[in-house]
Structure formats: structure tokens, C-alpha cells
Design an enzyme around this catalytic site. Structure first.
Site, mmCIF file in Angstrom:
data_model
loop_
_atom_site.group_PDB
_atom_site.id
_atom_site.type_symbol
_atom_site.label_atom_id
_atom_site.label_comp_id
_atom_site.label_asym_id
_atom_site.label_seq_id
_atom_site.Cartn_x
_atom_site.Cartn_y
_atom_site.Cartn_z
ATOM 1 N N GLU A 46 -6.535 84.047 56.563
ATOM 2 C CA GLU A 46 -6.826 83.385 57.850
ATOM 3 C C GLU A 46 -6.155 84.159 58.993
ATOM 4 O O GLU A 46 -5.052 84.685 58.814
ATOM 5 C CB GLU A 46 -6.221 81.963 57.797
ATOM 6 C CG GLU A 46 -6.261 81.192 59.104
ATOM 7 C CD GLU A 46 -5.394 79.908 59.062
ATOM 8 O OE1 GLU A 46 -4.328 79.908 58.398
ATOM 9 O OE2 GLU A 46 -5.793 78.921 59.710
ATOM 10 N N ASN A 106 -11.093 78.724 65.000
ATOM 11 C CA ASN A 106 -10.407 79.452 63.936
ATOM 12 C C ASN A 106 -11.499 79.770 62.917
ATOM 13 O O ASN A 106 -11.978 78.877 62.219
ATOM 14 C CB ASN A 106 -9.309 78.545 63.355
ATOM 15 C CG ASN A 106 -8.446 79.251 62.337
ATOM 16 O OD1 ASN A 106 -8.836 80.265 61.775
ATOM 17 N ND2 ASN A 106 -7.277 78.703 62.080
ATOM 18 N N LYS A 123 -13.208 76.673 61.186
ATOM 19 C CA LYS A 123 -12.310 75.739 60.491
ATOM 20 C C LYS A 123 -12.529 74.286 60.911
ATOM 21 O O LYS A 123 -12.508 73.967 62.109
ATOM 22 C CB LYS A 123 -10.860 76.167 60.759
ATOM 23 C CG LYS A 123 -9.802 75.392 60.001
ATOM 24 C CD LYS A 123 -8.436 76.043 60.226
ATOM 25 C CE LYS A 123 -7.305 75.377 59.495
ATOM 26 N NZ LYS A 123 -6.024 76.091 59.702
ATOM 27 N N GLU A 142 -2.222 74.172 66.296
ATOM 28 C CA GLU A 142 -3.647 74.503 66.100
ATOM 29 C C GLU A 142 -4.556 73.568 66.882
ATOM 30 O O GLU A 142 -5.607 73.973 67.365
ATOM 31 C CB GLU A 142 -4.004 74.475 64.613
ATOM 32 C CG GLU A 142 -3.486 75.682 63.863
ATOM 33 C CD GLU A 142 -4.133 75.823 62.509
ATOM 34 O OE1 GLU A 142 -5.356 75.989 62.433
ATOM 35 O OE2 GLU A 142 -3.389 75.785 61.507
ATOM 36 N N CYS A 168 -7.446 77.644 55.198
ATOM 37 C CA CYS A 168 -6.102 77.080 55.102
ATOM 38 C C CYS A 168 -6.071 75.585 54.846
ATOM 39 O O CYS A 168 -6.287 75.130 53.739
ATOM 40 C CB CYS A 168 -5.279 77.470 56.326
ATOM 41 S SG CYS A 168 -3.519 77.195 56.020
ATOM 42 N N ASN A 193 -2.316 80.613 56.426
ATOM 43 C CA ASN A 193 -0.993 80.899 57.012
ATOM 44 C C ASN A 193 -0.228 79.597 56.861
ATOM 45 O O ASN A 193 -0.431 78.656 57.633
ATOM 46 C CB ASN A 193 -1.085 81.190 58.507
ATOM 47 C CG ASN A 193 -1.629 82.556 58.851
ATOM 48 O OD1 ASN A 193 -0.899 83.443 59.283
ATOM 49 N ND2 ASN A 193 -2.935 82.729 58.704
#
Ligand code: CDT
Length: 308
Positions: A46, A106, A123, A142, A168, A193
Site C-alpha cells: 500500500e 488510497n 480503499k 486516513e 490494508c 502499512n
């Protein structure tokens, strides 16, 4: 059906000061190693072109637009696409995407052996928070810098197998794997991550985090009879530690390759998509055994509601 060598390209830390060109050079080195070992599909993490910037707070979020890519491929990543085409290797990697109409996602892409992007995923499950939180040991912003993805969990039949992506935190949600499983997925790729410490709980450190990651991924593989490649960006970025623990998992839920460092590290394993067929036609034959009349809550309710 495809028999091939699958590769996972774990990346070591990327510092704020590292250029895209320097990172892409590292990715290309891992790709060369992979090619020498016969890898035909390679999975990177990612947000693998930059440091994990959501750990930093910016009052004005546009200050961080320089971490985002406005096109893909672009000048910095084109050499990676070119090398993959020369090697006849498909690959997937994650990056921060800024769309022409101003949306921040993302994102990850699957690139086929001809060098074409054949699937884009944005994402879905964004962890963390949107505002600075002084109670946490570190920030995980995020929800500040990204919008929830608008793609959903799609799959593509590419280079002979059915592939889908998650990013993730998505791996912790069984819904992610089941939606991909219902589309016949044979390889789920996941980049991550993951800070080695829970910012809100002092007793959740590296050991528990590695366990929960592996638990989620091996269960997803077994319950959907699919290969999974779960690949970290690891090590200490600007003083903040990210866990490693990259793994390749077979359709029975067994780990078939595992990273042992927190650096740039290639892991490989043989895969044979025919091995997905047994589980998909027996215990996880969805058409025969699923009872959708009892699953309505999953798609109609978010929070849990316990009885009084
Ligand atoms: N990048 C990412 O999604 N990391 C999360 C950290 C969870 S704690 C906010 C993860 O699920 O690994």
C-alpha cells in the site's frame, strides 16, 4: 488454470525525504530479483511510492497533495512499467491518487504482463480519524486525507487467473474477502502499512498486530479458497515503526512464504489456481450452501445493536 511463481515485494521504510525516483529504483531492483527467480506476478505494498504520510497532521490538507499521483503511469513510475513489460511480469502496487476532478483516494492497480492497467481499486475501509487527536500516541489520519473508495471490490481475469485487490485495513473485514470470493477470485492482493503499536492501547504491540494480520488473511484465504498475497511496507519511517510480516497464503489457509526482515525483501511461492477448485466446489461451494435469507443485516446495518 495457471501454474506460476507468485512474488511478494515487501518494501523497507520510505522517509519523507526520499524521492519517487529513488523508491521506484528500489522497486525495480526487487522486480529484477523476482524475474531471476521466475516470478510472473509481483505484489508491492500500500502507498508504496511515499512515506506513510497519514501519520502527520496538516491543517490545510492540500499541503499534502504532493504525496498524491495525478496520473498513472507517470514520469517517475514509467520505468517500472517498462521493466515489467520487458520481463513479461504482471504486478500490483498502491499509491495515493488525486483524480482530475479533485478526489483523494488510497488506490491500487493491477498491471498485466503487457504493461496495461487492467483493474483499479480504491480503499473501502479507511481506519483512524479525521481530526488531530492528542490522546493518541501517534496520529492515523486516513479519514482526513482520503475519501472512501468508490470502486467496490471488483475482480479481473488477467494473465489466466481471477484477481482482486484489498488494501490494508480491508483485510480485517470478512466482507472484503466474501465479496471477492463471490466473484470466483483466485488471488487476492493486499498491501499494508500497519504501525506496530496501537495508538489507543498500550498493550497491543507488535506480536498481537502480526497475529491479527495473519489471522485475518489466512481465514480469508481458507473461507474463499483463494491464494492471498499480503505485503507490508515495514521498518522505521521518520521515527515511526511499521510492522513487517509479509506472507503468501494458499487456498487452504496455510502460509507458504514469509518475510523475515523489515527491509526490501522478495518472497516467492509456487501457485496453481487449480488448487482453488477443491474448496470452491466442496465446503465453500457457495451456490450449494450459502443461506442468504439470513445474511440481510450484513448489507443493511453498520453498527451492532444488542438487545436491551
Ligand atoms: N494502513 C492501514 O489501513 N493501517 C491500519 C492500521 C489500523 S490502526 C488505525 C491496519 O488495519 O493495519
Amino acid at each position: 488454470m495457471v501454474k506460476m511463481v507468485l512474488g511478494g515485494a515487501q518494501m523497507g521504510p520510505i522517509q519523507k525525504a526520499d524521492s519517487r525516483e529513488a523508491v521506484v529504483a528500489r522497486m525495480m531492483e526487487l522486480m529484477r530479483q523476482a524475474h531471476a527467480q521466475g516470478v510472473e506476478f509481483l505484489v508491492y505494498p500500500e502507498l508504496c511510492l511515499t512515506t506513510f504520510f497519514p501519520r502527520w497532521y496538516a491543517e490545510d490538507i492540500s499541503e499534502f497533495d504532493h504525496y498524491f499521483e495525478t496520473e498513472m503511469p507517470n514520469a517517475a513510475t514509467q520505468p517500472l512499467f517498462d521493466l515489467a513489460r520487458e520481463c513479461g511480469m504482471g504486478f500490483t502496487f498502491g499509491y495515493a491518487e488525486l483524480t482530475p476532478d479533485g478526489h483523494h483516494y488510497n488506490t491500487s492497480v493491477i498491471v498485466d504482463r503487457a504493461g496495461e492497467i487492467v483493474l483499479t481499486y480504491r480503499k473501502t475501509h479507511l481506519p483512524g480519524h479525521a481530526e488531530y487527536d492528542p490522546e493518541r500516541t501517534h496520529q492515523h489520519l486516513e479519514k482526513r486525507y482520503f475519501e472512501p473508495g468508490d470502486t467496490g471490490f471488483g475482480v479481473v481475469r488477467s494473465d489466466g487467473m481471477v484477481m482482486g485487490m484489498a488494501i490494508c485495513n480491508d483485510r480485517r473485514w470478512p466482507e472484503t474477502f466474501r465479496v471477492l470470493g463471490l466473484q470466483g477470485v483466485e488471488l487476492v492482493t493486499i498491501g499494508y502499512n500497519t504501525p506496530s503499536q496501537n495508538s489507543q492501547s498500550g498493550d497491543e504491540g507488535l506480536e498481537k498486530r502480526l497475529y491479527h494480520s495473519e489471522l485475518s488473511v489466512t481465514a480469508g484465504a481458507y473461507q474463499n479458497s483463494t491464494y492471498v498475497a499480503s505485503i507490508a511496507k515495514a521498518g522505521t519511517e521518520d521515527g515511526h515503526h511499521l510492522m513487517g510480516g509479509s506472507i503468501l497464503v494458499d487456498p487452504d489457509g496455510f502460509v507458504i512464504a514469509r518475510a523475515t526482515t523489515e527491509e526490501d525483501e522478495l518472497i516467492t511461492a509456487e501457485m496453481d489456481t487449480e488448487r482453488c477448485a477443491f474448496g470452491k466446489s466442496t465446503v465453500f461451494n457457495f451456490a450449494a450452501h450459502r443461506r442468504i435469507e439470513h445474511y440481510g443485516l450484513i448489507a443493511s446495518q453498520t453498527g451492532a445493536k444488542a438487545p436491551e
